[in-house]
Design an enzyme around this catalytic site. Structure first.
Site: not given
Length: 177
Positions: A22, A119, A122
């Site tokens: 990102r 998350d 993740e």
């Protein structure tokens, strides 16, 4: 080289694998010290690794630390200040770009200081896939405890008065130019 107030920089977030996932364009520097960097986000263009682009919805102050394994975004929403905390490596600044490694876990902190940790799946998936070292995993969990304590104590930047004061200083600087 040290940045100056008003400089526009890029921000790049990487995953442990080394891949950029990102980026943020034209983020404004508010202040840089020996210990931290404060950036201002106003309608910043964000690009995801999959090519998706979008702009930030609300103004925000973004705190990066040279020693802390996290960065914290203070978002000015209609209902008050919310915070988003990325568990991440300390930042480095090179060639006009703030760079850090995102270690997946995040805190979403609401205006009333209640929070959610996001998350976890993740984090566990990436921890295995990319072989996070024991030191990194321990550091991330140590920072989870540190952030919980900061929230509870309303420590900077988890302090509405402090972040509002920075925003006011930024607005005053912007209006002078």
């Amino acid at each position: 080289m040290k940045s100056k107030t008003g400089d526009l920089v890029l921000v790049h977030a990487y995953k442990h694998s080394g891949k950029l996932y990102r980026s943020w364009e034209k983020v404004s520097v508010f202040e840089e010290t020996e210990d931290y960097l404060i950036l201002i986000n106003e309608e910043v263009l964000i690009t995801e690794v999959n090519g998706r682009k979008w702009k930030t919805n609300e103004p925000a102050i973004w705190f990066f630390y040279k020693q802390g394994w996290y960065n914290i975004i203070c978002m000015f929403k209609e209902r008050g200040i919310n915070y988003y905390c990325n568990l991440a490596s300390p930042y480095i600044f090179e060639e006009g770009t703030v760079k850090y490694i995102d270690y997946d876990l995040d805190f979403k902190v609401f205006n009333d200081y209640s929070y959610k940790i996001l998350d976890l799946k993740e984090f566990n998936r990436n921890r295995m896939a990319w072989n996070y070292s024991v030191e990194i995993v321990d550091k991330v969990w140590e920072c989870v405890d540190e952030i919980k304590k900061m929230i509870k104590e309303r420590a900077k930047p988890f302090n509405h008065e402090y972040t509002s004061d920075i925003w006011e200083q930024y607005q005053n600087l912007k209006n002078k130019n």
